[in-house]
Design a protein around this motif. Structure first.
Motif, short mmCIF file in Angstrom:
data_model
loop_
_atom_site.label_atom_id
_atom_site.label_comp_id
_atom_site.label_asym_id
_atom_site.label_seq_id
_atom_site.Cartn_x
_atom_site.Cartn_y
_atom_site.Cartn_z
N THR A 225 -32.65 -26.08 -21.10
CA THR A 225 -33.43 -24.87 -20.78
C THR A 225 -33.24 -24.46 -19.31
N VAL A 228 -30.97 -21.28 -18.49
CA VAL A 228 -31.35 -19.89 -18.74
C VAL A 228 -31.10 -19.09 -17.47
N THR A 229 -30.32 -18.00 -17.57
CA THR A 229 -30.07 -17.13 -16.41
C THR A 229 -30.27 -15.69 -16.84
N GLY A 232 -27.17 -14.36 -18.53
CA GLY A 232 -26.85 -14.94 -19.84
C GLY A 232 -25.51 -15.64 -19.88
N ALA A 235 -25.58 -18.83 -21.92
CA ALA A 235 -26.36 -18.75 -23.17
C ALA A 235 -25.99 -19.86 -24.15
N THR A 238 -27.98 -23.07 -23.98
CA THR A 238 -29.38 -23.09 -24.41
C THR A 238 -29.51 -23.00 -25.93
#
Ligand SMILES: *[C@@H]1O[C@H](CO)[C@@H](O)[C@H](O)[C@H]1NC(C)=O
Ligand SMILES: *[C@@H]1O[C@H](CO)[C@@H](O)[C@H](O)[C@H]1NC(C)=O
Ligand SMILES: *[C@@H]1O[C@H](CO)[C@@H](O)[C@H](O)[C@H]1NC(C)=O
Ligand SMILES: *[C@@H]1O[C@H](CO)[C@@H](O)[C@H](O)[C@H]1NC(C)=O
Ligand SMILES: *[C@@H]1O[C@H](CO)[C@@H](O)[C@H](O)[C@H]1NC(C)=O
Length: 425
Positions: A225, A228-229, A232, A235, A238
Motif C-alpha cells: 500500500t 500508492v501514488t 499511478g 499501480a 498495489t
C-alpha cells in the motif's frame, strides 16, 4: 535414439535403482559406458532448477501431495555440482528431477554445465523450469507475482563509473561496452547480453500457471500500500499477485533503488530493441543458465525451445515514494519472501504436472517456437530480432569435420585509452 516410456523407466527403477544406474555409468570404464548408457539413462520430462535451499525445500515438502510424488526418491551424485548441493533429485519414475545450482552467475553456469554435459541423463526432450524468487519492478508486478519471461538480459555487463564521478549529463554511471553514452547500443559484444526464449512455450506455461490459486498475505499487502501514488505509476504493486509476462534481468550485483532499477529498465528495453519497459524481475542466474542450455543445444544434448524462466517477487527492486533505498533494502521488512516461495511452488507445480499430463499429446513433440530463440550472436541459427545481427549469417554455429567453424565475421581488438578490449566486426 532410444526413448523411454514411463513404464520402461518404472521397470528399470524397480530392477535397478536410477541412482545406482547413473553411478555405474559414471564409474564404468569407457568401453562399457556406451552400452550401459543405452539403458541406464534417466530422461526426465521436466527438470526444476532452484538456486538455493528455500526454493528447493518447498518442492520436497509439497510435491508428495501432487502427482509429482517424492522428489527425494532418487539422489544422483553428479560431478561438478555445487559442494552445497551435490545431487540431482528425481521422483520415483525419473519423470521429474530437480537440482539446486547455488546462487549467482558462477554457481549457476558451473552447476548447469556439469549437469547437462555429465552424460548421465538424456535431456533431449526435457523441459527446464527455472524457478526462483526475485526482486520485482513495482511498475509491472508485486510481492508474490509470478513472472514468465521471454527475454533474459545480463544488465550489468557494462562499464561502470561511480555515479559521483560521472559526466554531469549522464543519467547513470553504467555505460554499454564501446559506447560513449548510457543510451547507446553496445558496440562490443560478448555474446551473453540477451537470451530470447520461446514465446509460445512461455504462453503455454503462463496458461498452466494461471490455474494456481496464488497466495497473498496481509503483512506483504501492507507494504504494497506504500506504493500508492497520484500518478499511478506503481499501480501493479498495489494489486493482488497474479501471473504476468515480462522479462528478467541477471546481475551478480544485488542492486536496489530507483535509479539503478530505472537504469537497468532502460538497458533491457534498449538491448532487446523493444519500445516499452518489459523488465520486471531482478535476479542473479537466468542468463547464466540459459547460456548453458543454449550451448548444450548446439551439441544436440538439450532443446533450447523447452526452457521456461519463472520468477516470483519476494521484494521490490526499488523503494516506495518517501522511503530511502537503504531503509527499503535492509531496515524495513517487506514480508514478501514467504508468499514468493509458496507461489513459486503453486504456479510451478501446475506447469510441471501440466507438462507430464499432456506429454504424449503435446509436450513430447514440443511447442514449436515462432519467434527467434537464442543469443545475440545467432548461435542457434536465425536472425536475432535484437542486437547488431547474426555472426553466423543466420545459419547458426557449426563445426566442420576439418575443424573450421561457421563464423562469418572477424574478431577485432579495439583500443580505448591504452586498454585493449575484444569485440566483433
Ligand atoms: C494436500 O492437498 C490437499 C488437497 O488440495 C490439501 O487439503 C492438504 O492441505 C494438502 N496437504 C499438504 C501437506 O500440503
Ligand atoms: C535423498 O536425500 C535426502 C536428503 O537430501 C534424504 O532425505 C533422502 O532420504 C534421500 N533419498 C534416498 C532414496 O536415499
Ligand atoms: C554530454 O555532454 C557532452 C558535452 O556537451 C556531449 O558531447 C555528450 O554527447 C553529452 N552526453 C549525453 C549522454 O548527453
Ligand atoms: C532512462 O531512460 C530515460 C529515457 O531515455 C531517461 O530520461 C532516464 O534518465 C533514464 N534513467 C536512468 C536512471 O538512466
Ligand atoms: C537494435 O537497435 C540498435 C540501435 O539501438 C540497432 O543498431 C540494431 O540494428 C537494432 N537491431 C534490430 C535487430 O533491430
Amino acid at each position: 535414439m532410444l526413448l523411454y516410456t514411463p513404464t520402461m523407466i518404472a521397470l528399470l527403477a524397480g530392477a535397478w535403482s536410477l541412482a545406482a544406474a547413473a553411478k555405474a555409468v559414471a564409474e564404468s570404464p569407457n568401453h562399457l559406458r556406451e552400452r550401459q548408457q543405452s539403458y541406464g539413462k534417466i530422461s526426465p520430462k521436466v527438470v526444476i532448477v532452484s538456486m538455493f535451499s528455500p526454493e528447493a525445500e518447498v518442492w520436497y515438502e509439497n510435491s508428495l501431495n501432487s502427482s509429482v510424488g517424492d522428489l527425494l526418491a532418487n539422489n544422483i551424485t553428479v560431478r561438478g555440482l555445487s559442494p552445497l548441493y551435490p545431487h540431482v533429485h528425481c521422483n520415483e519414475q525419473g519423470e521429474v528431477c530437480q537440482l539446486t545450482m547455488g546462487e549467482a552467475e558462477i554457481n549457476a553456469a558451473t552447476s548447469m554445465a556439469a549437469f547437462v554435459f555429465s552424460g548421465l541423463f538424456d535431456l533431449t526432450r526435457t523441459y527446464f523450469l527455472l524457478a526462483g524468487i526475485a526482486g520485482v519492478n513495482p511498475k509491472l508486478g508485486t510481492l508474490g507475482s509470478v513472472a514468465l519471461s521471454k527475454y533474459s538480459v545480463q544488465v550489468a555487463l557494462q562499464y561502470e563509473i561511480d555515479a559521483r564521478e560521472m559526466p554531469i549529463n549522464f543519467s547513470t554511471g553504467y555505460l554499454p561496452y564501446g559506447a560513449y553514452a548510457p543510451n547507446e547500443y553496445p558496440s562490443i559484444i560478448y555474446g551473453t547480453e540477451v537470451m530470447e526464449l520461446s514465446e509460445n512455450l512461455r504462453d503455454v506455461a503462463a496458461e498452466l500457471a494461471q490455474q494456481a490459486e496464488l497466495v497473498d498475505s496481509a503483512d506483504s499487502a501492507d507494504y504494497c500500500t506504500r506504493y500508492v501514488t497520484s500518478s499511478g505509476v506503481y499501480a501493479a504493486a498495489t494489486a493482488s499477485p497474479s501471473v504476468i509476462k515480462c522479462d528478467s534481468a541477471t546481475s551478480d550485483v544485488y542492486y536496489s533503488g530507483t535509479l539503478l532499477s530505472e537504469a537497468f529498465e532502460n538497458t533491457t528495453k534498449l538491448w532487446t530493441n523493444q519500445s516499452t519497459v518489459t523488465y520486471c524481475m531482478s535476479a542473479q542466474e537466468d542468463s547464466a543458465v540459459l547460456e548453458v542450455l543454449m550451448r548444450a543445444t548446439v551439441w544436440g544434448l538439450v532443446d533450447f525451445s523447452r526452457a521456461i524462466a519463472m520468477r516470483t517477487g519476494s521484494d521490490f527492486d526499488r523503494p516506495p515514494p518517501s522511503v530511502g533505498a537503504f531503509q527499503h533494502l535492509r531496515l524495513l521488512d517487506q514480508n514478501g519472501f514467504e508468499i514468493a516461495i509458496r507461489n513459486l511452488y503453486l504456479a510451478g507445480v501446475e506447469i510441471v504436472t501440466g507438462i507430464v499430463a499432456e506429454w504424449d499429446s503435446v509436450f513430447y513433440e514440443g511447442i514449436i517456437p515462432t519467434n527467434y530463440i537464442g543469443d545475440i550472436i545467432g548461435t542457434l541459427g536465425g536472425e536475432p530480432d535484437f542486437g547488431p545481427g547474426s555472426l553466423f549469417d543466420g545459419k547458426g554455429f557449426s563445426v566442420e569435420p576439418s575443424g573450421e567453424t561457421s563464423l562469418t565475421k572477424r574478431r577485432i581488438l579495439t583500443r580505448r585509452k591504452g586498454r585493449k578490449t575484444g569485440g566483433w566486426m
